[in-house]
Design a protein around this motif. Structure first.
Motif, PDB file in Angstrom:
ATOM      1  N   ASP A 196      -6.921   2.974   7.153  1.00  0.00           N
ATOM      2  CA  ASP A 196      -7.892   2.878   6.340  1.00  0.00           C
ATOM      3  C   ASP A 196      -7.446   1.927   5.246  1.00  0.00           C
ATOM      4  O   ASP A 196      -7.895   1.178   4.637  1.00  0.00           O
ATOM      5  CB  ASP A 196      -8.380   4.191   6.093  1.00  0.00           C
ATOM      6  CG  ASP A 196      -9.716   4.254   5.119  1.00  0.00           C
ATOM      7  OD1 ASP A 196     -10.431   3.216   5.285  1.00  0.00           O
ATOM      8  OD2 ASP A 196      -9.865   5.012   4.062  1.00  0.00           O
ATOM      9  N   ARG A 197      -6.199   2.331   4.525  1.00  0.00           N
ATOM     10  CA  ARG A 197      -5.594   1.788   3.409  1.00  0.00           C
ATOM     11  C   ARG A 197      -5.139   0.434   3.979  1.00  0.00           C
ATOM     12  O   ARG A 197      -5.462  -0.385   2.967  1.00  0.00           O
ATOM     13  CB  ARG A 197      -4.425   2.600   3.268  1.00  0.00           C
ATOM     14  CG  ARG A 197      -4.819   3.969   2.290  1.00  0.00           C
ATOM     15  CD  ARG A 197      -3.638   4.647   1.923  1.00  0.00           C
ATOM     16  NE  ARG A 197      -3.027   4.053   0.771  1.00  0.00           N
ATOM     17  CZ  ARG A 197      -2.016   4.644   0.131  1.00  0.00           C
ATOM     18  NH1 ARG A 197      -1.369   5.688   0.476  1.00  0.00           N
ATOM     19  NH2 ARG A 197      -1.467   4.295  -0.949  1.00  0.00           N
ATOM     20  N   LYS A 206      -8.306  -1.932   3.808  1.00  0.00           N
ATOM     21  CA  LYS A 206      -8.821  -2.040   2.557  1.00  0.00           C
ATOM     22  C   LYS A 206      -7.802  -3.096   1.679  1.00  0.00           C
ATOM     23  O   LYS A 206      -8.049  -3.432   0.486  1.00  0.00           O
ATOM     24  CB  LYS A 206      -9.055  -0.719   1.825  1.00  0.00           C
ATOM     25  CG  LYS A 206     -10.207  -0.087   2.536  1.00  0.00           C
ATOM     26  CD  LYS A 206     -10.375   1.411   1.763  1.00  0.00           C
ATOM     27  CE  LYS A 206     -11.567   2.116   2.210  1.00  0.00           C
ATOM     28  NZ  LYS A 206     -11.726   3.548   1.967  1.00  0.00           N
ATOM     29  N   SER A 207      -6.676  -3.369   2.090  1.00  0.00           N
ATOM     30  CA  SER A 207      -5.795  -3.939   1.532  1.00  0.00           C
ATOM     31  C   SER A 207      -5.885  -5.480   1.266  1.00  0.00           C
ATOM     32  O   SER A 207      -6.254  -6.184   2.276  1.00  0.00           O
ATOM     33  CB  SER A 207      -4.414  -3.709   2.048  1.00  0.00           C
ATOM     34  OG  SER A 207      -3.316  -4.576   1.209  1.00  0.00           O
ATOM     35  N   THR A 242       0.898  -1.270   0.226  1.00  0.00           N
ATOM     36  CA  THR A 242       0.105   0.013   0.069  1.00  0.00           C
ATOM     37  C   THR A 242       0.786   1.304   0.128  1.00  0.00           C
ATOM     38  O   THR A 242       0.560   2.279  -0.258  1.00  0.00           O
ATOM     39  CB  THR A 242      -0.997   0.074   1.165  1.00  0.00           C
ATOM     40  OG1 THR A 242      -0.032  -0.112   2.581  1.00  0.00           O
ATOM     41  CG2 THR A 242      -1.927  -0.976   1.072  1.00  0.00           C
ATOM     42  N   ASN A 284      -8.984 -10.731   6.216  1.00  0.00           N
ATOM     43  CA  ASN A 284     -10.171  -9.963   6.768  1.00  0.00           C
ATOM     44  C   ASN A 284     -10.172 -10.109   8.114  1.00  0.00           C
ATOM     45  O   ASN A 284     -10.539  -9.109   8.814  1.00  0.00           O
ATOM     46  CB  ASN A 284     -11.629 -10.440   6.137  1.00  0.00           C
ATOM     47  CG  ASN A 284     -11.788 -10.034   4.902  1.00  0.00           C
ATOM     48  OD1 ASN A 284     -11.126  -8.828   4.381  1.00  0.00           O
ATOM     49  ND2 ASN A 284     -12.424 -10.731   4.065  1.00  0.00           N
TER      50      ASN A 284
END
Length: 196
Positions: free
Chosen positions: A186-187, A190-191, A180, A196
């Protein structure tokens, strides 16, 4: 994401009585960002707010059940947190990992209240062999887990990164940061480089 959701639930329950007052809830979000060493920007505030909105009655019920059914281990971990002046959210990490139960083992062979892998447990002073598994000892495993978490904090520099590395492994987190180009919460969430 589940781990972060549960830890935030624990911290936000302290301010649940003020949920009808948005200004106070924003202060709680700021407190959480500060506690975890997360950059206090709109993106991070939105992540925390989104996770808070996703917390439901079932999550609250599960949290209360864990605390009451495993109160002896909760007390032990809380005492150790106080003794070493560590952040309070470390108690909630054990709740996420094992529901504070010493007997659980994951499909990947992580064991005990802190869900330590055998090699990690040995690296941090625990005996794990066919005769003895100190990952099942609440006091010894808590000491080892705190040593490991503090090691990760020293390596990554921020609490939220240390907790993410604890959950997925330090190499996976390093790979995600490289992929990333950032350690922004946040990044990273979402990566696709992180589970998860």
């Amino acid at each position: 994401m589940k781990a972060i959701k549960f830890i935030l639930l624990a911290l936000l329950l302290m301010g649940e009585a003020f949920a009808s007052q948005p200004g106070l809830m924003r202060a709680n979000h700021d407190y959480i960002l500060n506690q975890f060493g997360i950059e206090n920007n709109e993106s991070s505030k939105n992540v925390v707010a989104g996770i808070f909105r996703a917390i439901n009655a079932s999550d609250r019920k599960q949290f209360k059940h864990i605390v009451t059914s495993q109160s002896h281990n909760a007390y032990l971990v809380k005492s150790e947190v106080d003794n070493i002046e560590a952040p309070e959210f470390l108690l909630y990490l054990a709740m996420v990992e094992s529901h504070l139960k010493n007997t659980v083992t994951s499909g990947a062979s992580a064991g005990g209240m802190w869900q330590l892998m055998p090699a990690t447990a040995k690296n941090f002073g625990l005996r794990v062999d066919s005769a003895v598994d100190e990952r099942r000892d609440p006091a010894a495993s808590t000491d080892a887990a705190f040593s490991y978490i503090l090691h990760l904090k020293q390596n990554f520099g921020k609490w939220y990164l240390a907790l993410m590395a604890y959950n997925c492994g330090d190499q996976k987190l390093k790979n995600a940061i490289a992929a990333t180009g950032s350690d922004d919460l946040d990044r990273l969430l979402k990566s696709p480089a992180l589970p998860n």
